[in-house]
Design a protein around this motif. Structure first.
Motif, PDB file in Angstrom:
ATOM      1  N   THR A   1      76.460  18.914  55.931  1.00 55.41           N
ATOM      2  CA  THR A   1      75.484  18.324  55.015  1.00 55.41           C
ATOM      3  C   THR A   1      75.979  16.947  54.601  1.00 55.41           C
ATOM      4  O   THR A   1      77.160  16.775  54.286  1.00 55.41           O
ATOM      5  CB  THR A   1      75.306  19.222  53.773  1.00 55.41           C
ATOM      6  OG1 THR A   1      74.838  20.506  54.210  1.00 55.41           O
ATOM      7  CG2 THR A   1      74.323  18.637  52.792  1.00 55.41           C
ATOM      8  N   ASP A   2      75.093  15.984  54.588  1.00 50.18           N
ATOM      9  CA  ASP A   2      75.427  14.630  54.150  1.00 50.18           C
ATOM     10  C   ASP A   2      75.829  14.690  52.676  1.00 50.18           C
ATOM     11  O   ASP A   2      75.047  15.142  51.836  1.00 50.18           O
ATOM     12  CB  ASP A   2      74.212  13.724  54.342  1.00 50.18           C
ATOM     13  CG  ASP A   2      74.456  12.285  53.945  1.00 50.18           C
ATOM     14  OD1 ASP A   2      75.308  12.007  53.068  1.00 50.18           O
ATOM     15  OD2 ASP A   2      73.770  11.418  54.506  1.00 50.18           O
TER      16      ASP A   2
ATOM     17  N   ALA B   1      69.272  16.538  56.551  1.00 56.16           N
ATOM     18  CA  ALA B   1      70.023  17.555  57.269  1.00 56.16           C
ATOM     19  C   ALA B   1      70.797  18.465  56.325  1.00 56.16           C
ATOM     20  O   ALA B   1      71.378  18.012  55.350  1.00 56.16           O
ATOM     21  CB  ALA B   1      70.996  16.875  58.232  1.00 56.16           C
TER      22      ALA B   1
ATOM     23  N   ASP C   1      72.769  21.553  61.131  1.00 57.72           N
ATOM     24  CA  ASP C   1      73.507  20.363  61.519  1.00 57.72           C
ATOM     25  C   ASP C   1      74.989  20.653  61.312  1.00 57.72           C
ATOM     26  O   ASP C   1      75.347  21.599  60.603  1.00 57.72           O
ATOM     27  CB  ASP C   1      73.076  19.179  60.660  1.00 57.72           C
ATOM     28  CG  ASP C   1      71.717  18.635  61.085  1.00 57.72           C
ATOM     29  OD1 ASP C   1      71.139  19.173  62.038  1.00 57.72           O
ATOM     30  OD2 ASP C   1      71.243  17.686  60.460  1.00 57.72           O
TER      31      ASP C   1
ATOM     32  N   GLY D   1      73.803  21.296  56.587  1.00 56.26           N
ATOM     33  CA  GLY D   1      74.808  21.915  57.437  1.00 56.26           C
ATOM     34  C   GLY D   1      74.979  23.374  57.074  1.00 56.26           C
ATOM     35  O   GLY D   1      74.220  23.927  56.271  1.00 56.26           O
TER      36      GLY D   1
END
Length: 145
Positions: A122-123, A58, A119, A60
């Motif tokens: 971001t992870d 994902a 998303d 963001g």
């Protein structure tokens, strides 16, 4: 009292006979707490390409300044407390100063990936890996010529 950990304000407390607080019955605000990882544009664009080519990781919202100097990745609140990636900074926003809305939060900037098309964030683990790979790619490109 809030700590640097993420707190879900819309989870009603477990108490019988009490309705959730009014703010919990509303949709989340556009000013949700998040942190912002900022990197030089070249490094950030390379990492962005790596993230987009990834296996469904994902991404963001991503903020780009109009001067072309930096890229900012929206990451979950609390990331700044543990961020230690050389060549980047992570700033706590606590919902202040960064609005996740279609219009850019800062004059002279624009969304590379706007909120709503990405998303929520971001992870940070995935971003850390992408930034590391981007640094190695840039180093290899600069040393070969």
């Amino acid at each position: 009292m809030e700590t640097s950990q993420s707190i879900d304000r819309c989870t009603p407390p477990v108490t019988a006979g009490h309705a959730p607080a009014p703010e919990c019955s509303e949709p989340p605000r556009a000013e949700a707490a998040c942190d912002l990882v900022t990197v030089p544009a070249r490094h950030g664009l390379e990492a962005f390409d790596i993230l987009r080519r990834g296996t469904g990781d994902a991404v963001g919202p991503v903020l780009h300044d109009d001067g072309g100097d930096t890229l900012g990745f929206v990451v979950p609140a609390g990331t700044a407390a543990e961020w230690d990636v050389p060549g980047s900074t992570c700033t706590e926003t606590d919902g202040r100063g960064l609005r996740l809305a279609p219009e850019p939060p800062v004059e002279g900037s624009d969304w590379l990936v706007p909120p709503g098309e990405a998303d929520p964030a971001t992870d940070p683990v995935v971003l850390r890996r992408a930034l590391g790979e981007a640094a190695r790619t840039i180093e290899a490109a600069d040393s070969c010529c």
